[in-house]
Scaffold this active site. Structure first.
Site, PDB file in Angstrom:
ATOM      1  CG  ASP A 161       3.021  24.286 -52.672  1.00 11.08           C
ATOM      2  OD1 ASP A 161       2.222  23.652 -51.971  1.00 11.08           O
ATOM      3  OD2 ASP A 161       3.016  25.532 -52.737  1.00 11.08           O
ATOM      4  CG  MET A 162       3.609  17.612 -50.284  1.00 11.89           C
ATOM      5  SD  MET A 162       4.964  16.709 -49.486  1.00 11.89           S
ATOM      6  CE  MET A 162       5.325  17.829 -48.126  1.00 11.89           C
TER       7      MET A 162
END
Length: 242
Positions: A107-108
């Site tokens: 994820d970011m």
């Protein structure tokens, strides 16, 4: 030659991942012999003419598979393009000179080892749930975590009603303010580590993947390198492709 599923053919040609190919097919963006294809379509790679998003699909004579290890920084999304205009991992590997695709996701707000390749067969095998490839993470959380809390974390069998496979958990180091945990996953549910920690009231401060199978992160943040022959063979052997 026996016919194969259209999405597998597109993936094997290095055009996009199988999942992305399925989305393109569902969107009506793939033609086989001039007809709009469906997810059930099978093709003969030698005879059928395939167009994906207007471009012909087929292995070029000089086509070579590329395998790289990227140390993904936070702030980048694990995709090749983003409708929200966020930075993507594709920007970090532009100088490879070829189009490579992420194997799985980070994820970011997570960082660390991200395998990228144009080998669709290996991507599909590594991400298939039947292949239990260990993924090692270092997880920084708030507070001085006790062994009892780690045992509680490791004992989780489901999160938000979704079953999960057992996760190995341990304490790498800790002080009064923070602790760094080691977690080994054999699957990759969406935001699994963050959701697990939330379930036992642990606040994640940082999340980093440091190993995938026998592949250990050894490049600086934001940089990448090619995998060597032995590393590629080890990955293929782990998923039964050798």
């Amino acid at each position: 030659m026996e016919k194969i599923r259209l999405q597998k053919f597109i993936s094997d040609c290095g055009i996009m991942s199988r999942r992305a190919a399925e989305k393109a097919i569902e969107a009506g963006e793939v033609l086989v012999n001039g007809e709009v294809a469906t997810l059930g379509t099978k093709v003969d790679p030698r005879r059928d003419k395939v167009l994906c998003q207007g471009a012909p699909v087929g292995k070029k004579q000089n086509f070579h598979y590329t395998y790289i290890m990227l140390n993904k920084p936070t702030g980048y999304v694990t995709t090749l393009s983003d409708e929200k205009g966020r930075k993507t991992v594709a920007e970090l590997v532009e100088d490879t000179g070829v189009r490579v695709y992420p194997v799985g996701r980070l994820d970011m707000n997570s960082e660390g080892l991200l395998l990228m390749t144009n080998d669709g067969a290996l991507t599909n095998a590594l991400t298939h749930p039947r292949h239990l490839i260990p993924k090692l993470y270092n997880v920084k959380v708030s507070g001085n975590v006790t062994r009892a809390k780690v045992a509680e974390l490791a004992s989780l069998t489901q999160i938000d009603g979704e079953k999960i496979m057992p996760v190995q958990c341990g304490i790498l180091r800790h002080n009064e303010k923070t602790s760094v945990l080691e977690m080994i996953l054999y699957e990759g549910k969406n935001r699994q580590i963050r959701r697990m920690c939330e379930a036992v009231d642990l606040e994640v401060k940082a999340l980093k993947r440091v190993a995938l199978g026998d592949l250990v992160l050894d490049v600086k943040k934001g940089e990448w390198r090619y995998l060597n022959v032995d590393e590629v063979k080890a990955l293929k052997k782990a998923v039964g492709l050798l």
